[in-house]
Design a protein around this motif. Structure first.
Motif, PDB file in Angstrom:
ATOM      1  N   THR A 176       1.157  -8.714   0.260  1.00  0.00           N
ATOM      2  CA  THR A 176       1.401  -7.367   0.629  1.00  0.00           C
ATOM      3  C   THR A 176       2.520  -6.803   0.604  1.00  0.00           C
ATOM      4  OG1 THR A 176       2.608  -9.092   2.333  1.00  0.00           O
ATOM      5  CG2 THR A 176       0.745  -8.494   3.496  1.00  0.00           C
ATOM      6  N   GLY A 177       3.438  -7.703  -0.243  1.00  0.00           N
ATOM      7  CA  GLY A 177       4.750  -7.402  -1.017  1.00  0.00           C
ATOM      8  C   GLY A 177       4.522  -6.720  -2.234  1.00  0.00           C
ATOM      9  N   ASP A 178       3.396  -6.875  -3.117  1.00  0.00           N
ATOM     10  CA  ASP A 178       2.725  -6.036  -3.694  1.00  0.00           C
ATOM     11  C   ASP A 178       2.457  -4.008  -3.979  1.00  0.00           C
ATOM     12  OD1 ASP A 178       2.767  -7.999  -6.136  1.00  0.00           O
ATOM     13  OD2 ASP A 178       1.156  -8.787  -5.147  1.00  0.00           O
ATOM     14  N   VAL A 179       1.938  -4.185  -2.380  1.00  0.00           N
ATOM     15  CA  VAL A 179       1.584  -2.989  -1.991  1.00  0.00           C
ATOM     16  C   VAL A 179       2.929  -2.452  -1.365  1.00  0.00           C
ATOM     17  CG1 VAL A 179      -0.103  -1.817   0.363  1.00  0.00           C
ATOM     18  CG2 VAL A 179      -0.891  -4.401  -1.167  1.00  0.00           C
ATOM     19  N   LYS A 180       3.953  -3.359  -0.848  1.00  0.00           N
ATOM     20  CA  LYS A 180       4.899  -2.548  -0.049  1.00  0.00           C
ATOM     21  C   LYS A 180       6.168  -1.714  -1.513  1.00  0.00           C
ATOM     22  CE  LYS A 180       9.041  -3.173   2.191  1.00  0.00           C
ATOM     23  NZ  LYS A 180       8.981  -1.945   2.935  1.00  0.00           N
ATOM     24  N   ALA A 181       5.588  -2.062  -2.701  1.00  0.00           N
ATOM     25  CA  ALA A 181       6.889  -2.111  -3.469  1.00  0.00           C
ATOM     26  C   ALA A 181       6.310  -0.583  -5.327  1.00  0.00           C
ATOM     27  CB  ALA A 181       6.871  -3.296  -4.916  1.00  0.00           C
ATOM     28  N   SER A 182       4.249  -0.810  -4.536  1.00  0.00           N
ATOM     29  CA  SER A 182       4.064  -0.104  -4.669  1.00  0.00           C
ATOM     30  C   SER A 182       4.026   1.811  -5.543  1.00  0.00           C
ATOM     31  CB  SER A 182       1.903   0.314  -5.253  1.00  0.00           C
ATOM     32  OG  SER A 182       2.287   0.550  -3.187  1.00  0.00           O
ATOM     33  N   ASN A 183       4.614   2.684  -4.340  1.00  0.00           N
ATOM     34  CA  ASN A 183       4.835   3.713  -4.142  1.00  0.00           C
ATOM     35  C   ASN A 183       3.833   4.123  -4.321  1.00  0.00           C
ATOM     36  OD1 ASN A 183       6.909   5.771  -3.644  1.00  0.00           O
ATOM     37  ND2 ASN A 183       6.209   6.526  -5.741  1.00  0.00           N
ATOM     38  N   GLY A 184       2.644   4.155  -3.338  1.00  0.00           N
ATOM     39  CA  GLY A 184       1.349   4.604  -3.306  1.00  0.00           C
ATOM     40  C   GLY A 184       0.561   3.784  -4.217  1.00  0.00           C
ATOM     41  N   ARG A 185       0.984   3.674  -5.763  1.00  0.00           N
ATOM     42  CA  ARG A 185      -0.193   3.255  -6.977  1.00  0.00           C
ATOM     43  C   ARG A 185      -0.002   1.378  -7.310  1.00  0.00           C
ATOM     44  NH1 ARG A 185       0.276   8.634 -10.261  1.00  0.00           N
ATOM     45  NH2 ARG A 185      -0.184  10.219  -7.870  1.00  0.00           N
ATOM     46  N   ILE A 186      -1.115   1.320  -6.869  1.00  0.00           N
ATOM     47  CA  ILE A 186      -0.565  -0.181  -7.885  1.00  0.00           C
ATOM     48  C   ILE A 186      -1.052  -0.623  -9.291  1.00  0.00           C
ATOM     49  CG2 ILE A 186      -1.660  -2.610  -6.699  1.00  0.00           C
ATOM     50  CD1 ILE A 186      -2.121  -2.068  -4.369  1.00  0.00           C
ATOM     51  N   THR A 187      -0.235  -0.968  -9.713  1.00  0.00           N
ATOM     52  CA  THR A 187       0.114  -0.556 -11.143  1.00  0.00           C
ATOM     53  C   THR A 187       0.991  -2.226 -12.084  1.00  0.00           C
ATOM     54  OG1 THR A 187       2.485   0.289 -11.085  1.00  0.00           O
ATOM     55  CG2 THR A 187       0.214   1.180 -11.208  1.00  0.00           C
TER      56      THR A 187
END
Length: 429
Positions: free
Chosen positions: A45-56
């Motif tokens: 979930t933390g990766d999604v939250k920090a992604s700004n819409g694009r999970i890189t």
């Protein structure tokens, strides 16, 4: 929950546009060691939250055993968090697994543009979060998402809206990648000069240091000397960090005294402000403090250029303040100088983070005190070489700050356009 439907659009549920399913992790206990450390990205979930819409990017991976009890979702899947960080969204740019605290959506291409749907979920985020309930932590479930009905325009208009907003996000992502490259270049130079001592080794072997002009090469010795830390370049010093730079802490004036906070004119920050930084620079803060409040903090107002490091919860967030700032007690601030510049100390802290974490103590959370931090030894080169390094990396960091400011402007423009485009108030035409 439904949104008002603009003329020419129609209301749909998420499932009408494609597949909707929860992530999967069948193994119990979920955090068994054999599930992790392999080649398969595992998004949390933390990766999604920090992604700004694009999970890189991602912080964890699955092994073959982890993959076998999970599911690998394709690139282009939209991830939606339903626990901890509610209704955060991001689109996978690579195949990945994720747990059941994340819902995956795969759009049917003839029905929906996944980027449009992701922007729509950003638009609806506060409404979705309002539906969250939970005794320990807020959460929603897949049924909550399936009950949502939201308006979408024809596919061609979806793509046009996504293209407009996506162009802004593309530039923000390009700036982020550029900043990551610039940071890596600065770290590589620090590693070569001050950790691996490549120029010294080259001169010792009778070679010219690679990619270095004669004037800079002359600043390096051509031999080593013994020290408590092993071989170091001849003539360099080993000093406690507390003797190299001034290390100070902060504080929090009483929150009940309005004279400390109301009409504040100075920036005031806490470690949690650093958790979402995209690069090691503090551009702004959410809270301001008055002159009277600053006077209650032992370190006072720190000048622009001060290096800040979180000393607890967690240890090791780093940022250089780009404006005068006051700090709370969760920091160690380093007032740097010509003997050790802020750029040098930033890289030194990153290089020695394991040492700092090892000196942290505490039962509730780890904390490194100034008393434990100040004795850590630093290998210090001569002032002329320090100046040469600072001059060499300054353009990298200057560009990073410019990119951060530009990305803020672009994000503000995107966030202004997004509700207008997704509510039909502003037409693409």
């Amino acid at each position: 929950m439904e949104l008002e439907c603009p003329e020419g659009w129609h209301l749909v549920s998420l499932r009408e546009l494609g597949e909707v399913n929860r992530g999967r992790s069948r193994h119990r206990p979920r955090y068994a060691e054999h599930l992790y450390g392999g080649p398969y990205p595992f998004i949390q979930t933390g990766d999604v939250k920090a992604s700004n819409g694009r999970i890189t990017s991602y912080k964890q991976t699955y092994s073959d055993a982890g993959l076998s009890q999970s599911r690998q979702w394709p690139a282009g899947t939209m991830c939606i968090t339903i626990a901890a960080n509610i209704a955060e969204t991001g689109i996978l740019t690579f195949p990945a697994c994720f747990p059941d605290s994340v819902v995956g959506f795969i759009a049917e291409p003839e029905k929906a543009e996944v980027r449009f749907v992701e922007y729509m979920f950003r638009f609806m985020r506060s409404r979705i979060q309002h539906q969250a309930t939970g005794s320990v932590q807020d959460n929603i479930n897949i049924e909550t998402l399936e009950r949502l009905r939201f308006p979408i325009p024809p596919l061609r208009e979806q793509k046009a809206i996504a293209s407009i907003l996506g162009a802004l996000d593309d530039k923000i992502e390009l700036n982020r990648r550029m900043n990551a490259t610039l940071e890596a270049m600065a770290r590589a130079l620090f590693q070569s000069w001050f950790v691996d001592f490549d120029p010294v080794r080259a001169k010792l072997d009778g070679r010219k240091p690679v990619g270095m002009d004669d004037e800079t090469a002359a600043l390096f010795p051509n031999s080593f000397q013994e020290s408590e830390l092993g071989h170091i370049p001849k003539g360099w010093d080993i000093k406690p960090v507390g003797e190299v730079v001034e290390c100070v802490g902060g504080g929090t004036p009483s929150t009940t005294v309005s004279a400390y906070w109301e009409d504040g004119v100075h920036h005031w920050t806490t470690p949690k402000d650093f958790s979402s930084l995209q690069a090691p620079f503090l551009l702004d803060t959410d809270r301001k403090i008055t002159d009277m409040g600053v006077a209650k903090i032992s370190s006072g107002l720190l000048q622009a250029g001060t290096l800040l490091m979180s000393s607890r919860a967690p240890v090791g967030y780093l940022a250089i303040a780009t404006m005068p700032v006051a700090i709370n007690q969760g920091f160690i601030a380093m007032r740097c100088n010509e003997r050790a510049s802020n750029f040098f100390m930033l890289n030194w802290c990153q290089q020695n983070m394991t040492e700092m974490e090892g000196r942290a103590t505490g039962t509730t959370f780890a904390e490194i005190s100034k008393q434990n931090f100040r004795p850590i030894p630093v290998v210090v080169p001569g002032k002329e070489l320090m100046a040469a390094f600072t001059t060499r990396v300054a353009p990298f960091y200057d560009q990073i700050v410019l990119n951060l400011h530009q990305s803020r402007v672009l994000a503000s423009l995107r966030d202004t356009l997004l509700p207008k485009l997704l509510s039909g108030e502003l037409k693409v035409s």
